[in-house]
Design a protein around this motif. Structure first.
Motif: not given
Length: 612
Positions: A224-252
């Protein structure tokens, strides 16, 4: 939920009454074209319904076919009109195990458009389409009436899409004399689609992973995501990011997908220059790109939900979790808007010192710089909404109607427009396109391009258009359309589509969006797959298979080659975004990096596992 192959729904049934001997011209007592048993099944290119007086004459049937008003019913054996019989079927049962085709008990009428998702089966004399359900027209004799229908349909489609009659003069006017191969693909030169080894110095195509005997999609993670997901910002290094309404969830980032780290970056409005942020504009970011070694993120939000244009963007420092500043778009002292932003090239987000990125509006293409005109980093701590510097670009006359864009590995740019045109700009000039493809009339809502610039992918509501940019110049050297004018040396494009059954099963929000290649950022690496989102489906094509001119999908096709060989990831709700991770996350037993699929409240990762 998991993944599945495309579902063709090939079996046609008359509730156990229909026999395939119909197509062989044998007698069948189950259908009748006598006047007292006739119904009308209409495909109307103008969207109007009507009834045509019944008649058994060939002239009357031909006239009806030309108007795309096709008769279906049950002819009596021996009837003189039997050679012209057409039956209408409807697909029932949805995606259940009991789904099947049944003879339609009522007529249907539909406006001829790409929304019909029409698919032709020449070997079966059959045509499937979507219109408030899934339908099939079946011709029962090997005569020219099937071909007449196809020809008339294509002419009506041209007229409805382009608003002019399908005369040769109008076709040349719409497509241009250099692109008539798009209209008559049988006469187009397809050699570049298969060109690999003889492309000249510096133009060799990287070897792709060969098509394996069997490839399965295996779900690795879902959370589950911490807030509603608007889009994905995938990284090529350590992390990727779930872009939501209230903030960014950092994932590994892992080699089998992405997994939550438990870190959430909430938009902070109370510190530093972020106190100047307009909260109504950045709480719903619609576009995010990573920059500066993936330590910063640029967030752009439309001013109004129904308007895609933004007057600026917000820079988020991922390491501190703070909005650093709100940037404004301006040129020559006047505020302007942007429709889209993207990185300077495919790997630009990995550059720790990067300060520039690309911007697009309806009639603007430019590069923005966060430094001032002297090249110094602006003092954003004391600035009140600092202004981005228009580094280079061009403001076009009205009428370009740009919608979306993407960059290659070397910084060349592809732009898609609302009228279906796709333009290629070299890395040295944004003023004039080197090549302008006419498109097929449907608005381009998203574009992508391979790292090497040899293949361009355009997304429309109902299909993907794949374009080969390679051509031979007058000296015999192979180039791309980004570096030279292709003239009349243009290959016909290929289309990637869903079958009508799958298009209907994808759900109410089944328009294609976000079509992309898998992700590479290094010369010599070749993209292996294409993915697009449609309703509850993420749809995946094998790129090598699509390029292969001998692929079985292309046999006996009329018009542009269309590929229907794909895999489906099915979710319980509409999918927000589908993207492949960077190719470095592929493992030895998989030909591809994991696929990440996001719904509003969940994110899943899938690996493509090879089974011999």
């Amino acid at each position: 939920m998991g993944a599945a192959n495309s579902r063709e729904g090939l079996e046609l049934s008359d509730s156990d009454e229909y026999d395939e001997r119909d197509s062989e011209g044998e007698e069948d007592e189950d259908y009748d074209t006598s006047e007292e048993h006739q119904d009308e099944g209409n495909l109307s290119h103008g969207g109007k319904t009507g009834t045509t007086p019944s008649s058994s004459s060939l002239d009357d049937v031909e006239a009806r076919l030309k108007a795309l008003k096709l008769k279906y019913s049950t002819p009596v054996s021996g009837s003189s009109s039997r050679k012209n019989a057409v039956k209408l079927y409807r697909h029932v049962g949805g995606g259940t195990a009991d789904s099947k085709w049944k003879t339609a008990d009522a007529a249907t009428s539909a406006r001829v458009s790409t929304d019909l998702q029409l698919k032709m089966f020449p070997d079966q004399l059959r045509i499937d389409f979507v219109w408030n359900g899934v339908w099939a027209l079946k011709f029962f004799e090997k005569n020219n009436y099937y071909d007449m229908f196809v020809s008339e349909f294509q002419d009506c489609l041209f007229e409805n899409v382009h608003g002019v009659e399908p005369t040769e003069q109008n076709k040349v006017k719409v497509y241009g004399k250099d692109f008539l191969g798009w209209l008559n693909p049988e006469a187009a030169d397809d050699t570049m689609w298969d060109a690999v080894d003889d492309e000249g110095p510096g133009m060799s195509t990287p070897k792709s992973t060969p098509v394996r005997a069997k490839q399965d999609l295996l779900e690795e993670f879902e959370e589950a995501a911490s807030s509603g997901i608007q889009s994905l910002a995938l990284g090529a290094l350590d992390n990727s990011f779930l872009v939501g309404k209230e903030g960014i969830q950092v994932v590994k980032n892992f080699r089998h997908g992405i997994h939550g780290k438990g870190v959430n970056v909430k938009f902070d409005r109370g510190n530093g220059s972020s106190s100047n942020v307009n909260s109504s504009s950045y709480t719903t970011p619609k576009k995010a790109i990573l920059m500066r070694g993936e330590t910063n993120m640029m967030l752009m939000s439309p001013v109004l939900e129904n308007k895609p244009h933004a007057g600026g963007l917000h820079q988020l420092d991922i390491e501190t979790g703070k909005i650093v500043t709100e940037w404004k778009f301006a040129k020559d002292g006047a505020d302007i808007s942007m429709r889209d932003i993207t990185t300077d090239n495919k790997g630009a987000q990995l550059d720790p010192s990067g300060s520039t990125f690309l911007g697009l509006d309806d009639n603007r293409l430019c590069q923005w710089d966060m430094r001032d005109r002297r090249g110094n980093v602006q003092d954003i701590a004391s600035a009140n909404s600092p202004v981005l510097h228009w580094n280079q670009g061009h403001q076009f006359a009205r009428g370009t109607n740009f919608q979306c864009f993407a960059s290659t590995g070397d910084g060349s740019i592809v732009v898609g427009s609302i009228d279906g045109k796709i333009r290629l700009y070299s890395k040295t000039s944004m003023r004039q396109a080197k090549t302008a493809f006419p498109g097929l009339g449907s608005p381009i809502t998203n574009v992508d391009v391979t790292y090497d610039g040899k293949w361009v992918l355009g997304t429309t509501d109902t299909y993907l258009i794949l374009i080969c940019t390679l051509f031979s110049d007058k000296d015999g050297r192979t180039k791309t359309g980004f570096s030279g004018r292709m003239g009349n040396r243009v290959s016909a494009p290929r289309l990637l589509k869903l079958t009508p059954v799958d298009a209907h099963m994808a759900g109410a929000n089944n328009k294609f969006h976000g079509g992309q290649f898998s992700w590479v950022t290094e010369e010599g690496k070749q993209e292996r797959h294409i993915v697009v989102t449609a309703g509850k489906f993420s749809v995946i094509w094998n790129f090598e298979q699509v390029k292969n001119s001998a692929h079985e999908c292309y046999r006996n096709q009329q018009g542009l080659k269309s590929c229907y060989c794909y895999k489906i990831v099915l979710k319980d709700e509409s999918i927000v975004d589908s993207r492949f991770m960077h190719e470095k996350f592929a493992v030895s037993d998989s030909p591809e990096a994991p696929l990440v699929v996001a719904t509003p409240m969940k994110v899943s990762s899938f690996s493509i596992s090879t089974k011999q």
